[in-house]
Design an enzyme around this catalytic site. Structure first.
Site, PDB file in Angstrom:
ATOM      1  CG  ASP A  20      -7.319  -4.712   7.448  1.00 40.08           C
ATOM      2  OD1 ASP A  20      -8.500  -4.419   7.178  1.00 40.08           O
ATOM      3  OD2 ASP A  20      -6.589  -5.341   6.672  1.00 40.08           O
ATOM      4  CD  GLU A  79      -5.304  -8.381   3.756  1.00 40.94           C
ATOM      5  OE1 GLU A  79      -6.003  -7.905   4.660  1.00 40.94           O
ATOM      6  OE2 GLU A  79      -5.051  -7.760   2.701  1.00 40.94           O
ATOM      7  NE  ARG A  91     -11.107 -10.066  -1.305  1.00 40.69           N
ATOM      8  CZ  ARG A  91     -11.560  -9.119  -2.111  1.00 40.69           C
ATOM      9  NH1 ARG A  91     -12.082  -9.436  -3.293  1.00 40.69           N
ATOM     10  NH2 ARG A  91     -11.513  -7.853  -1.754  1.00 40.69           N
ATOM     11  CE  LYS A 105      -3.665  -1.956   2.978  1.00 39.26           C
ATOM     12  NZ  LYS A 105      -4.853  -1.758   2.131  1.00 39.26           N
ATOM     13  CG  ASP A 139      -3.926  -4.169  -0.137  1.00 38.83           C
ATOM     14  OD1 ASP A 139      -3.941  -4.508   1.070  1.00 38.83           O
ATOM     15  OD2 ASP A 139      -4.215  -3.017  -0.521  1.00 38.83           O
TER      16      ASP A 139
END
Length: 464
Positions: free
Chosen positions: A253, A316, A318, A242, A314
């Site tokens: 997150d 990740e 799921r 990112k 990015d």
């Protein structure tokens, strides 16, 4: 567990707080207020606008009470009408001297407690000193249990990854389990491979702390409710790194994990876990960068046996949720719920304050929506739009974790997760933000619970 506020005990020393709406020719003062109070309010320009405060003096210069404007009956613009009163009133104990029609006093009392939250792990911060006597007819234990769940979620999200890695998240889960008699099982490190959780291992293997799957079970009898929360304790984006502007808030997150733990705290405090079989699953990882990090183009074989092409490291969340959902689904729970800070697309569609949820059952979805609306925890249904299924099928593998094109990102992520649920009676996915971008009454800037009370208050209808 963060320190929780308490309601003030009823006493003669508590001051009157009058809740006032605007009238045609000035504030609609309750008939019990004195002519002197009305004259004072007029002199102060008090009109009953939402959030307007007018302190009433005693003859010797003390405080006799206060008038607080709650505005006209609205459709939800001001979520916690009493929260600003908590933040504005001087120190002391206060009780509501009247009950305006159309005002939900339970939500008002909850907002008051929410306004007293402060994150104090790293610096002292004074909370509002005005305390509320629990309004008559409001169950104080229920409101305090709701506040406890919210406080826990906020504290977890606000804590930086230096102090809230996978090990710390596990410790929090163990503390919660100890408080409420739950059992905890943790599968960590290479044991994830041995016990068939390859996607959780792949995402977290580059982190300084070993990836893990945290599994809590609460004692109880009845229909099975399984909560799955995304526990990515920090997300660099992996090798698809990112930019700094997108990485700054990535301590949040693990907001999905924080929310399911907060909801579990409330359910347990209310004694509701006794009437269900509650299970909580948290895949806890850090999506870091190292020589052993998973790569774009890798194809992973999930616990369910579905293969997944990694087209962006990015995406990740799921992946780790897929393995956890597959495990949850094996027991065929009556209700399976996932909560995750999953997509920026959800925020583009609905903003930070209104999380979308996905559900195939219209009656279940309506129950969740209505409960959120009625309990100041708004959520909005988006569809599992099946014509988009082809967007998550890359051809080289069963699934694509990051389909290109930029369209319908929240929906395609939800469709991806649904592929790992077949046996559950109902599956609901919440794509939350978990963060309050700027301070609002009852909602200081920082970590925020979303969807917890919508779920809690919908459960009696869904699990009946």
């Amino acid at each position: 567990m963060p320190e929780l506020p308490e309601f003030a005990a009823p006493s003669d020393a508590a001051l009157q707080l009058w809740l006032v709406r605007p009238g045609t020719d000035g504030p609609d003062l309750p008939p019990e207020t004195t002519p002197a109070a009305a004259a004072w309010a007029k002199a102060q320009g008090f009109a009953g606008k939402a959030g307007q405060l007018c302190l009433l003096p005693t003859p010797d210069g003390g405080i006799a009470g206060a008038l607080y404007g709650i505005g006209p009956q609205s459709k939800g613009r001001d979520r916690y009408l009493l929260a600003k009163a908590a933040e504005s009133l001087p120190k002391g104990d206060w009780y509501l001297a009247n009950r305006p029609e159309g005002l939900d006093l339970a939500t008002g009392a909850l907002g008051w407690l929410f306004a007293q939250y402060r994150f104090t792990r790293y610096r002292k911060a004074e909370a509002p000193a005005a305390r509320l006597v629990c309004p008559e007819g409001v169950d104080p234990q229920r409101v305090l249990a709701l506040a406890a769940g919210e406080y826990l979620a906020r504290d977890l999200i606000n804590t930086p990854a230096s102090d809230m890695g996978p090990e710390d998240l596990e410790r929090t889960a163990r503390d919660l389990a100890a408080r409420h008699g739950a059992t905890v099982t943790v599968i960590a490190g290479d044991d994830l491979l041995a016990q068939n959780f390859p996607m959780i291992h792949a995402v977290g293997r580059a982190g300084a702390q070993a990836p893990r799957l945290i599994d809590l079970r609460f004692p109880g009898e009845g229909p099975m409710l399984t909560l799955v929360g995304k526990g990515v304790c920090f997300d660099t984006g992996g090798l698809d790194i990112k930019p700094p502007s997108s990485m700054g808030l990535m301590k949040k997150d693990m907001g999905g994990a924080a929310n399911v733990l907060g909801l579990s705290e409330t359910l347990a405090r209310l004694g509701l876990t006794a009437g269900m079989r509650l299970r909580v699953l948290i895949p806890a990882v850090e999506n870091a960068i190292a020589g052993n990090a998973f790569r774009p183009g890798d194809i992973l074989t999930s616990r369910k046996g579905l293969t997944v092409e990694v087209n962006n490291t990015d995406a990740e969340g799921r992946l780790v949720l897929g393995d956890a959902l597959a495990l949850a689904d094996e027991e065929a729970p009556a209700l399976l719920i996932s909560m995750a800070t999953l997509t920026g697309a959800a925020r583009v569609a609905l903003g930070p304050d209104l999380p979308p949820f996905f559900c195939d059952d219209d009656s279940v979805a309506q129950s969740v929506h209505d409960a959120g609306r009625d309990h100041a925890d708004p959520v909005w249904r988006l569809p599992f739009w099946e014509p988009y299924e082809s967007m998550i099928e890359p051809g080289i593998a069963d699934l694509d974790n990051a389909p290109g094109g930029g369209f319908a990102g929240a929906i395609t992520a939800a469709l991806f997760l649904r592929r790992f649920t077949e046996k559950a009676g109902n599956y609901i996915h919440f794509d939350i933000y978990g963060w309050q971008p700027s301070a609002a009454p009852g909602r200081p800037k920082g970590g925020a619970g979303q969807g917890m009370r919508a779920i809690l208050n919908a459960l009696p209808e869904i699990l009946k």
